[in-house]
Scaffold this active site. Structure first.
Site, PDB file in Angstrom:
ATOM      1  CG  ASP A   1       5.433   4.113   1.414  1.00 18.09           C
ATOM      2  OD1 ASP A   1       5.875   4.969   2.889  1.00 18.09           O
ATOM      3  OD2 ASP A   1       4.293   3.367   0.845  1.00 18.09           O
TER       4      ASP A   1
ATOM      5  CE  LYS B   1      -0.202   5.667   8.435  1.00 20.15           C
ATOM      6  NZ  LYS B   1      -1.586   6.154   7.955  1.00 20.15           N
TER       7      LYS B   1
ATOM      8  CG  PHE C   1      -1.683   1.012   1.225  1.00 23.07           C
ATOM      9  CD1 PHE C   1      -3.357   1.393   0.643  1.00 23.07           C
ATOM     10  CD2 PHE C   1      -1.071   2.420   1.954  1.00 23.07           C
ATOM     11  CE1 PHE C   1      -4.095   2.065   1.349  1.00 23.07           C
ATOM     12  CE2 PHE C   1      -2.404   3.282   1.926  1.00 23.07           C
ATOM     13  CZ  PHE C   1      -3.225   3.487   0.956  1.00 23.07           C
TER      14      PHE C   1
ATOM     15  CB  THR D   1       0.446  25.877  -3.148  1.00 17.76           C
ATOM     16  OG1 THR D   1       0.118  25.046  -4.414  1.00 17.76           O
ATOM     17  CG2 THR D   1       0.242  26.764  -2.732  1.00 17.76           C
TER      18      THR D   1
HETATM   19  C1  LIG Z   1       3.162   2.455   4.423  1.00 20.27           C
HETATM   20  C2  LIG Z   1       2.565   3.397   3.111  1.00 20.27           C
HETATM   21  N1  LIG Z   1       2.614   4.587   2.439  1.00 20.27           N
HETATM   22  C3  LIG Z   1       1.702   4.969   1.912  1.00 20.27           C
HETATM   23  C4  LIG Z   1       0.041   6.148   2.730  1.00 20.27           C
HETATM   24  C5  LIG Z   1      -0.226   7.055   2.668  1.00 20.27           C
HETATM   25  O1  LIG Z   1      -0.733   7.777   3.233  1.00 20.27           O
HETATM   26  P1  LIG Z   1      -1.565   9.012   3.555  1.00 20.27           P
HETATM   27  O2  LIG Z   1      -3.249   8.342   3.998  1.00 20.27           O
HETATM   28  O3  LIG Z   1      -1.541  10.317   4.652  1.00 20.27           O
HETATM   29  O4  LIG Z   1      -1.793   9.271   1.594  1.00 20.27           O
HETATM   30  C6  LIG Z   1       0.057   5.483   4.264  1.00 20.27           C
HETATM   31  C7  LIG Z   1      -1.329   5.407   4.650  1.00 20.27           C
HETATM   32  O5  LIG Z   1      -1.603   5.133   4.860  1.00 20.27           O
HETATM   33  C8  LIG Z   1       0.856   3.789   4.186  1.00 20.27           C
HETATM   34  O6  LIG Z   1       0.587   3.240   5.197  1.00 20.27           O
END
Ligand SMILES: Cc1ncc(COP(=O)(O)O)c(C=O)c1O
Length: 501
Positions: free
Chosen positions: A327, A358, A218, A382
């Site tokens: 990520d 987060k 994700f 922006t």
């Molecule tokens: C591993 C990971 N990457 C990206 C995201 C996306 O972040 P956002 O919801 O702040 O766009 C999340 C969100 O849960 C995530 O867990």
């Protein structure tokens, strides 16, 4: 002060539950009940209604009139929420082990952050949100050094701030594609054909590059990120996407010590597939410019792989000239016991790009120098984040260091994991595949319906939990979650499991 009064409130329901569970023999055996060791935390859950209660339901109805609010669990009273406890609008106080989808670093209403906001010299940072890329405040560089760069992963000297996790990944992809094209272009100038073709979404201006991602991963819900997100169909349905390669992510068998050989074979199979996909796509004239991976696949079900798997994946990226993007949006910020989960791997060559959001309060990404855009406005929007978040992050990092919260995550995580393993041994029909690093723990339930029922019962008993994947329960507490919070949870959950029908 006001919060002291709340801390001292007598937790009648908690006491009754404890007495009952001792009498009924359900108590999770070995540990003491909760105690307060931070001056702003409550001493336990206090439930007045089921959740969502009447006030929450009324507000949900109102919100649903102007937007689809079906995802709302309940409405919150953040004024009254403290430390590890989330209070709802019906006055229910719950031990929060989900912490706003893993995004509250040091608990609700931390005194250090309240103090920071009360300092007159910080007011203008909160009032005047600048377009950071063109008009940053005087202290911007200094604050970035004090906050993000003070915890930068090894070898990554550059940082860009963004507003959310998706935005961070989206821009990290762009930085990777530009880096790759610059490598290919060498010393040649950008051609007229490239400049014209990019305006109509065609190569060579828009080259056929791809990011390789993993099944179950994700990385966000924006268009580019969504092409690398493969956790649930609901995120992707009806949205056009890109033909980018998707590799299998290891599906490890537990307990790990009983399946060493099988798990090694599974990881080798996935790594082989990664290499095959890179080669196969290259033959189709689609070049894999980067590989994106989560240190622990979170939304997709808390899927782990060994440190060795990630070291080998890093080697494959290097061998094929692909950027290696880690990520850390959900895993970063200290919950695994290290500031960045990928630090556990012991890479000899750092990741090329690391994204965050987060618990870091601001989104953004760290990268090696060679990933700097070669012209202004190429990585831009922006706001480019928000300096008030950098200010708060600097304070959060100070608290993490002074209160030794990384070691705390390791310690409290051990208490939680040990307790979960004990519950797994006693209720194997309800709990399996207990796993975790630091407080980043999880387990599987037999199916989606059981998982959701357990989460609902726990919430009505004063514990907020989160689900992930198709049948897992994940723990995402704050960094001030201590051993005694773990035991408090384990006691409550042990009773729930004993009475589960
Ligand atoms: C591993 C990971 N990457 C990206 C995201 C996306 O972040 P956002 O919801 O702040 O766009 C999340 C969100 O849960 C995530 O867990």
């Amino acid at each position: 002060m006001r919060y002291i009064v709340h801390v001292r409130q007598f937790n009648v329901i908690g006491l009754i539950c404890q007495v009952f569970s001792v009498i009924s023999g359900h108590r999770y055996i070995s540990q003491a009940a909760a105690k307060i060791d931070v001056d702003f935390d409550y001493d336990g859950p206090l439930m007045k209604t089921e959740v969502p209660g009447p006030r929450s339901r009324e507000l949900m109805k109102k919100l649903n009139g102007i937007q689809n609010a079906e995802a709302v669990h309940f409405f919150c009273n953040y004024e009254e929420s403290r430390g590890n406890y989330l209070v709802d609008v019906d006055g229910n106080r719950m031990l929060d082990l989900y912490s706003q989808i893993s995004s509250i670093p040091i608990g609700y209403s931390h005194p250090s952050l309240i103090k920071l906001l009360q300092q007159p010299q910080n007011l203008s940072t909160f009032i005047n949100r600048p377009a950071l890329g063109i008009l940053p405040p005087e202290n911007f560089t200094e604050k970035l050094k004090e906050s993000l760069l003070s915890v930068a992963p090894k070898g990554l000297s550059q940082v860009m701030t963004m507003s959310c996790g998706s935005c961070s990944n989206e821009n990290a992809f762009k930085a990777i594609f530009m880096w790759y094209r610059n490598k290919e272009r060498g010393h040649n100038n950008v051609t007229k054909e490239e400049l014209e073709s990019c305006m109509i979404n065609q190569p060579p201006g828009c080259p056929d590059y791809a990011m390789l991602s993993f099944m179950g991963g994700f990385h966000g819900r924006t268009l580019g990120c969504l092409a690398t997100t493969h956790s649930k169909a609901i995120h992707k349905l009806d949205i056009p996407s890109l033909d980018w390669p998707i590799a299998p992510f290891p599906r490890l068998k537990y307990p790990l010590e009983d399946f060493v050989k099988e798990n090694q074979q599974e990881e080798a199979r996935c790594l082989e597939e990664v290499e095959d996909l890179i080669v196969k796509y290259r033959k189709k004239k689609k070049i894999v410019a980067g590989i994106i991976v989560e240190p622990i696949q979170s939304e997709g079900g808390d899927n782990h792989a060994s440190d060795d798997f990630f070291r080998k994946l890093r080697d494959i990226a290097r061998k094929h000239g692909c950027a290696f993007l880690v990520d850390e949006v959900q895993t970063g910020g200290g919950c695994t016991g290290k500031f960045w989960a990928h630090e556990h791997w012991g890479l000899d060559d750092p990741a090329d790009v690391v994204t965050f959001s987060k618990k870091m309060m601001t989104g953004g990404f760290f990268h090696k120098e060679e990933f700097r855009p070669n012209a202004p406005y190429r990585i831009f929007n922006t706001w480019l984040g928000d300096p008030s978040k950098n200010l708060m992050l600097a304070e959060v990092i100070k608290v993490i260091k002074t209160e030794d919260l990384l070691n705390n995550a390791t310690h409290a995580g051990k208490a939680l994991l040990t307790g979960l393993l004990d519950l797994q041994a006693r209720y194997p029909h309800l709990i399996s595949r207990v796993r975790g690093r630091g407080t980043f723990c999880s387990f599987d339930t037999p199916n989606d319906a059981t998982r959701n029922k357990l989460i609902t019962i726990a919430r009505n008993k004063g514990v907020v939990l989160g689900g992930c994947g198709d049948r897992s329960i994940r723990f995402r507490p704050t960094l001030i979650f201590k051993d005694h919070h773990a035991h408090l949870f384990l006691n409550i959950f042990s009773d729930i499991l004993a009475n589960f029908k």
